[in-house]
Motif scaffolding. Structure first.
Motif, PDB file in Angstrom:
ATOM      1  N   LEU A   1       0.990  -1.346   0.083  1.00 34.61           N
ATOM      2  CA  LEU A   1      -0.006  -0.072   0.007  1.00 34.61           C
ATOM      3  C   LEU A   1       0.867   1.327   0.032  1.00 34.61           C
ATOM      4  O   LEU A   1       0.658   2.136  -0.711  1.00 34.61           O
ATOM      5  N   GLN A   2       1.947   1.271   0.774  1.00 35.48           N
ATOM      6  CA  GLN A   2       3.070   2.649   0.549  1.00 35.48           C
ATOM      7  C   GLN A   2       3.756   2.412  -0.893  1.00 35.48           C
ATOM      8  O   GLN A   2       3.665   3.739  -1.282  1.00 35.48           O
ATOM      9  N   ASN A   3       4.094   1.589  -1.221  1.00 35.25           N
ATOM     10  CA  ASN A   3       4.465   1.735  -2.757  1.00 35.25           C
ATOM     11  C   ASN A   3       3.283   2.179  -3.677  1.00 35.25           C
ATOM     12  O   ASN A   3       3.615   2.934  -4.373  1.00 35.25           O
ATOM     13  N   CYS A   4       2.199   1.707  -3.508  1.00 36.09           N
ATOM     14  CA  CYS A   4       0.851   2.027  -4.458  1.00 36.09           C
ATOM     15  C   CYS A   4       0.656   3.767  -4.152  1.00 36.09           C
ATOM     16  O   CYS A   4       0.610   4.465  -5.049  1.00 36.09           O
ATOM     17  N   SER A   5       0.831   4.065  -2.902  1.00 35.37           N
ATOM     18  CA  SER A   5       0.588   5.486  -2.580  1.00 35.37           C
ATOM     19  C   SER A   5       1.515   6.295  -3.191  1.00 35.37           C
ATOM     20  O   SER A   5       1.520   7.456  -3.718  1.00 35.37           O
ATOM     21  N   GLU A   6       2.785   5.855  -3.151  1.00 29.36           N
ATOM     22  CA  GLU A   6       3.975   6.561  -3.663  1.00 29.36           C
ATOM     23  C   GLU A   6       3.870   6.546  -5.338  1.00 29.36           C
ATOM     24  O   GLU A   6       4.306   7.681  -5.778  1.00 29.36           O
TER      25      GLU A   6
END
Length: 299
Positions: free
Chosen positions: A127-132
């Motif tokens: 989810l963090q990578n997606c947000s970035e």
């Protein structure tokens, strides 16, 4: 801050103003793609009509971290979504859900025309990578679109529990208003989520809950058939694909009109009719896209 040990790639799409243009096989003669090995950046020299989405991803991944990698079915689904955007305005102003979003590529494409997009997956790292990725590509998304990155574990109950004061709620948790809005979604998309029978079971259980209240909802699912040799069959078979197909009724079956119990009805999309907008990748022979609806037939 970007996540370490990630490669950045530029994915190129042909575009002309706000109208996407189809690119069949040979129309990109002379395209130059140069990889700068030292920094793992991709430099693309292209004609004037294009836009680029940059995707931060892993080159390889283990099963628990598959959402950190770009998969072939994801690129094929991107082509399909872009073609829908090109040939009609049916995606304009919709509410959409991407399930098992991984890098969030397809959801970001939808955010160029949709009213709201819920990009969902499981696990803080994914989810963090997606947000970035969404932050990196903010300039090519519609400024009017609301884009949400939300945790959605298919093995948990739906709707998810709302924890107003938790850290999870502040980052990737759901609010009551978001759960209400997602019920109004007309489009669901998913790519390369069929690789484990247990996961497939959980996926269809969630789909039933998301789709049962609105027969107009439609899912477009891209998958790649994966073959393995089994002692039971003494042959190379795609068991995961067979398990997926066991959930579907063919919309062309003669008895489907007489079916009175709810069922998932599937139709395979003819990919030869879908131009390739994403450049420099091979679709292969084992990727399929399915249109799936949840219907209750009356006798």
């Amino acid at each position: 801050m970007s996540i370490p040990n990630r490669e950045m790639i530029g994915i190129l799409f042909l575009d002309e103003g706000n109208m996407l243009q189809p690119c069949w096989g040979g129309c990109l003669t002379g395209l130059s793609v140069n990889t700068v090995i030292g920094s793992a950046n991709v430099v693309i020299e292209v004609p004037l009509d294009y836009f680029v989405i940059s995707v931060q991803h892993n080159i390889t991944s283990s099963i628990p971290r598959v959402g950190l990698q770009v998969w072939r079915a994801e690129l094929v689904l991107a082509d399909f979504v872009l073609h829908m955007m090109y040939k009609s305005s049916m995606l304009h102003g919709i509410v959409a859900i991407e399930l098992g979003a991984g890098t969030g590529l397809v959801g970001m494409l939808l955010a160029r025309v949709a009213k709201a997009v819920f990009i969902t997956d499981h696990g803080d790292e994914v989810l963090q990578n997606c947000s970035e990725n969404i932050h990196i590509n903010a300039g090519v998304l519609s400024p009017k679109a609301c884009v949400y990155v939300r945790e959605l574990d298919w093995n948990n109950s739906w709707p998810p529990q709302v924890l107003e004061n938790s850290l999870s709620q502040q980052r990737y948790g759901w609010s009551i208003s978001e759960i209400e809005e997602i019920q109004r979604a007309s489009l669901l998309v998913a790519a390369d989520v069929i690789y484990s029978d247990d996961l497939t079971d959980a996926f269809f259980s969630l789909l039933k809950l998301l789709m049962c209240e609105n027969p107009e909802k439609v899912l477009y699912l891209a998958l790649e058939k994966r073959y393995n040799f089994t002692v039971d069959n003494f042959d190379v078979v795609a068991n995961g694909y067979s398990h997926f197909c066991s959930y579907l009724k063919d919309d062309e079956e003669d008895d489907i009109e007489n079916e009175c119990s709810p069922s998932f009805v599937g139709k395979r999309i003819n990919l030869t009719e879908i131009p390739q907008y994403v450049v420099e990748y091979d679709r292969g022979k084992d990727v399929e896209i399915w249109q799936i609806k949840y219907e209750k037939r009356k006798p």
